[in-house]
Design a protein around this motif. Structure first.
Motif, mmCIF file in Angstrom:
data_model
loop_
_atom_site.group_PDB
_atom_site.id
_atom_site.type_symbol
_atom_site.label_atom_id
_atom_site.label_comp_id
_atom_site.label_asym_id
_atom_site.label_seq_id
_atom_site.Cartn_x
_atom_site.Cartn_y
_atom_site.Cartn_z
ATOM 1 N N LYS B 501 0.771 -1.129 -0.170
ATOM 2 C CA LYS B 501 0.071 0.084 -0.091
ATOM 3 C C LYS B 501 0.767 1.332 0.198
ATOM 4 N N HIS B 504 2.094 1.487 -3.454
ATOM 5 C CA HIS B 504 0.578 2.114 -4.410
ATOM 6 C C HIS B 504 0.660 3.746 -4.201
ATOM 7 N N GLU B 505 0.748 4.300 -2.835
ATOM 8 C CA GLU B 505 0.655 5.458 -2.608
ATOM 9 C C GLU B 505 1.867 6.233 -3.330
ATOM 10 N N TRP B 774 -5.629 -6.433 -2.973
ATOM 11 C CA TRP B 774 -5.442 -6.263 -1.919
ATOM 12 C C TRP B 774 -6.024 -7.259 -0.864
ATOM 13 N N GLN B 780 1.217 -7.014 2.649
ATOM 14 C CA GLN B 780 0.793 -6.256 3.523
ATOM 15 C C GLN B 780 1.158 -6.435 4.858
#
Lengths: 110, 810
Positions: B501, B504-505, B774, B780
């Protein structure tokens, strides 16, 4: 053709599934249906805590022992591509002799 | 079938995904691939092929295959694309990347690659032509093979691999080959894929020829079931086990004394006050700092080792292996010194089998028995896997294990760990800094390579940017901003990236992201531009990792797909029109020069192997002066010896000798987290039908394992109320995902093994789904930025988690 078979030294089958895909490629079989061979992955548990991890290539009714290939002097597709080189094609009598020299081995005449 | 053409080639990356080298016969009819077969005459694979190569007809012509450059027309991640021509794509790249270069400098673009694919050299050509030093392998702590490579390089100056006669065209039958008595399979489901230039089933071949196997693995693996010894290790404690082995081998004098005395730096003196090697420059003002010092038992005085001449002065010296000596320095003061061997014995002495047993969960008797078994087997080899890299203390794990083969003399002798080099010194995939670029970069630009200011090891070994620091820098813009990313056949959102994540950001924060791939992946979905790459069957290339040197020959074309190499060269020329190559073949000719072959000549020969006596062919090259440039016997380390005390580590200000570091999250280091998350989470184990984040769209492969599976011991599952096939949530303080429970007694009851690389090509690609990544991406639960002192290593296989049943189906 009936005097031929496939010797499976299943001690060494690592379940790479190359035989299955080789067969499906050779005969253009779709995913989701069995072709001539299927590898079963087993974990055996014995009394006392002993275990074994064994994979068994099983030959199905769909196996024609690659007659179109063997007629041309080629190995059956599964035999040729087996990553562990644990499949052998040949005359039943000769394969049976080899069988006597080894454990954890099976002979198929699909 | 008369009109079927058979084209010989070899595999590498796009298609099977792997590190390749297998001989392939591509059957082509009317320009179309109809079948792929193994080449029985190929010395590497001998006709065998894995299911991923055998599925190439489904792969090459897959309906989802990218066949045209795609330009984003909606918002990022919205999944609206416009097909454009290659010319338009290159124009767009030139404009977008050109603007970043102008405004912020070329270092502001990252060039991100995945695992050992056929792009390592070419992406560097592009980055350097553009002017960026930031080629980044995006895996946290570069924790795949590079840490092992560096540990070997520190110790031996070269890299070693298990010898399975791969340098000999006749293979096992060659008279100079010896079947190893023992191979340690150290933390790897090796049979599932062929890692790091090694055909996994060679080990099976050797088992049939009598090699006995020792397995170090938290799982009762296929190899474990056929092993003489299985050590069920606690994930992340491999360093302690290696030290325990050294303890037993040194205490019981199971080492090869002659080899240790003659070829290692064991007799060299170390200053006890600084823990640094004593140098001639310490003894006299005109002394040479490259020259090392030992104690001559013959004269009972110091003797001086000259690395250049590879001899002691006096030449009659018989250096003491062990002892403590008082030495007078040039200033007149005296200092206590001890030999490297004494220090190693002391260090290893700390790792008693009892202590190592507590750390590793392996019974002390088993540790002793296995150390003896390895040391007494001649020859013996070690084949090692990712767990060596996936701890922050990785450099020392690799160092400890390479010490094992060094002190037992299992180095560059038949059947052992032999030195592997680029065949004929032809570099197709650069592993370390020397000779790593077709286009060189100014020293000023090189200094901007991310992380070099933080990690001296990253500066001096292999010219990659540091991935964790690069990701952080996208947010901090310190010391300079990152504005663009070129991502080539790599998928950090689904596979390569830990803390995906955050990736991704970060990627969404950039001004421009271009992705080259064969399918739309979760990562490609958030790009501005996606370029369609070719499979290995659609390209010309060359391969020499590690042997043989061979050509990859184009067998088919898929409309508008270009090879990675063509894409890199064409784009590189937009920024460096003066590049001397008008096509990739000309570039290959240049690269092949050390072999004396042209690309066409190599194609005609199909493959070549360096002959015995060539510096890039085994065996016993250190005796013959074949390794060092000055042709003196020894190794390519600074001292010319195997460095049991590493002068590089000393130079970087780090502990020069191996030790164990407890993983950062574990029952020992974080007991409070362990209370909440009482299972050790490991991941990354391969299946033969998938290569990391690839192949879920290939029907013949997906049918073998349709869902991501997490292995749980039946006792553990019962206590949690989990049944076979239940969807379960795997969770820790960083994140969560869902996978399907696979109950199996092969896994330790305190450990769970989750699948990695999962996404669902059949699900919606647009945000927020990104192909359902996800829901199932195990990364993650794994951090970025948790690396060791060398910048290497990351806790990918030894995290903590809890598991519970999820009634909500994914």
């Amino acid at each position: 053709m009936s005097e031929y078979g496939i010797l499976v030294d299943y001690e060494y089958c690592t379940a790479c599934h190359a035989c299955e895909v080789a067969c499906k490629q050779e005969y253009k079989r779709p995913a989701g249906k069995h072709a001539g061979v299927k590898v079963i992955e087993e974990v055996h548990q014995f009394p006392g805590g002993g275990m074994d991890v064994v994979n068994y290539p099983l030959f199905t009714k769909g196996c024609n022992m690659c007659r179109p290939r063997t007629k041309k002097g080629l190995m059956p597709s599964c035999v040729q591509h087996c990553m562990a080189a644990c499949l052998e094609f040949g005359r039943l009598e000769e394969l049976a002799k080899k069988m006597g020299q080894k454990k954890r081995i099976s002979l198929w005449r699909p | 079938m008369q009109d079927t053409q058979i084209i010989k080639t070899t595999t590498w990356s796009p298609g099977p995904g792997c590190h390749g080298n297998c001989g392939v016969l591509a059957h082509v009819k009317d320009g179309r691939l109809v079948k792929v077969e193994g080449d029985p005459e190929h010395p590497w694979s001998q006709g065998r092929l894995c299911p991923r190569v055998l599925s190439m007809t489904q792969y090459a012509y897959h309906p989802d295959r990218l066949t045209k450059p795609l330009k984003r027309v909606g918002e990022r991640g919205e999944g609206r694309w416009e097909e454009i021509s290659w010319e338009e794509a290159f124009d767009l790249l030139e404009q977008k990347l050109g603007r970043i270069k102008e405004e912020y400098g070329p270092e502001s673009v990252l060039f991100i690659q995945g695992t050992g694919r056929d792009i390592g050299g070419w992406i560097r050509l592009l980055a350097h032509s553009y002017g960026s030093p930031n080629v980044v392998y995006g895996l946290s702590g570069v924790a795949c093979y590079t840490p092992r490579l560096m540990s070997m390089w520190l110790t031996q100056g070269d890299f070693c691999v298990q010898d399975a006669a791969q340098w000999l065209p006749e293979r096992y039958e060659h008279p100079s080959y010896e079947v190893p008595e023992c191979i340690i399979v150290w933390g790897q489901t090796i049979q599932a894929t062929c890692p790091d230039g090694f055909f996994a089933h060679w080990i099976v071949d050797l088992m049939k020829k009598g090699t006995q196997i020792m397995v170090i693995d938290p799982r009762y693996s296929w190899f474990a079931a056929r092993s003489k010894h299985w050590l069920q290790i606690r994930p992340g404690t491999d360093g302690a086990l290696a030290m325990g082995f050294l303890n037993v081998i040194l205490n019981e004098e199971l080492y090869d004394t002659e080899f240790v005395e003659k070829w290692t730096n064991a007799p060299f003196l170390v200053r006890s006050d600084r823990n640094e090697l004593l140098r001639e420059s310490d003894l006299k003002s005109e002394g040479d700092s490259a020259k090392l010092v030992a104690w001559d038992s013959y004269t009972q005085d110091l003797c001086i080792w000259d690395p250049d001449r590879a001899q002691y002065a006096p030449s009659t010296a018989k250096p003491e292996l062990e002892g403590r000596f008082e030495v007078t320095l040039k200033e007149g003061s005296s200092v206590q010194c001890h030999t490297v061997w004494s220090a190693l014995k002391q260090r290893a002495g700390e790792y008693t089998p009892d202590r190592v047993s507590e750390t590793t969960w392996i019974p002390p008797e088993k540790i002793k028995e296995c150390a003896r078994f390895y040391a007494k087997s001649k020859p013996a080899g070690i084949h090692w896997g990712l767990p060596i890299d996936t701890v922050p203390g990785t450099t020392y794990v690799g160092q400890a294990i390479s010490h094992l083969w060094c002190v037992t003399g299992n180095l560059d002798v038949p059947g052992s760990n032999v030195i592997a080099r680029y065949p004929f010194d032809v570099i197709t995939y650069p592993y370390y800094s020397k000779g790593s670029g077709l286009v060189s970069l100014s020293a000023e630009q090189q200094q901007k390579r991310i992380g070099t200011w933080k990690y001296k090891a990253m500066r001096d070994f292999r010219d990659w940017g540091h991935p964790d620091t690069a990701l952080e820098q996208i947010f901090t813009e310190d010391p300079y901003p990152i504005k663009g990313a070129w991502i080539q056949t790599s998928n950090p959102i689904a596979g390569l990236g830990m803390d995906p994540k955050k990736w991704h950001e970060a990627l969404k924060k950039l001004d421009f992201v271009a992705v080259t791939d064969l399918f739309l992946t979760p990562t490609a979905m958030i790009a501005d531009l996606v370029l369609p790459a070719a499979t290995f069957l659609e390209k010309d290339s060359l391969k020499g990792w590690w042997v043989p040197l061979q050509s990859i020959n184009k067998a088919i074309s898929v409309p508008e797909c270009k090879s990675d190499i063509e894409i890199n060269l064409e784009l590189a020329k937009r920024f460096r029109p003066d590049l001397p190559w008008s096509n990739v073949q000309e570039m290959f000719d240049d690269l092949l020069k050390p072999s004396g072959l042209t690309y066409q000549e190599l194609r005609d020969k199909e493959w070549v192997m360096p002959p015995a006596g060539h510096p890039t062919a085994p065996y016993r090259r250190y005796e013959q002066g074949l390794l060092r440039q000055n042709q003196k016997p020894g190794f390519t380390t600074p001292s010319g010896k195997i460095e049991l005390h590493s002068s590089w580590l000393e130079y970087w200000g780090l502990d020069p000798m191996p030790h164990h570091e407890e993983p950062p999250y574990s029952p020992v280091s974080t007991p409070e987290l362990y209370d909440q998350y009482p299972l050790i989470l490991t991941t990354g184990r391969r299946r033969s039908v998938y290569f990391h984040a690839e192949h879920r769209m290939i029907p013949w492969l997906r049918e073998q394992e349709p869902d991501p599976l997490v292995e749980i011991h039946p006792d553990t599952a019962e206590s949690l109320g989990i049944k076979e096939g239940d969807w379960v949530v795997i969770e820790n303080w960083l994140g969560r995902c869902k996978q399907k429970a696979r109950l199996t007694p092969v896994i330790h009851s305190d450990v769970v093994m989750a699948a990695h690389g999962w996404w669902f090509p059949e699900k919606a690609g647009e945000e927020p789904s990104l192909f359902g990544v996800w829901d199932v991406n195990i990364n993650q639960l794994i951090p970025m930025g948790c690396n060791g002192q060398t910048g290497h290593g990351s806790p990918l296989k030894n995290m903590l988690c809890k598991i519970y049943k999820e009634t909500d189906h994914v």
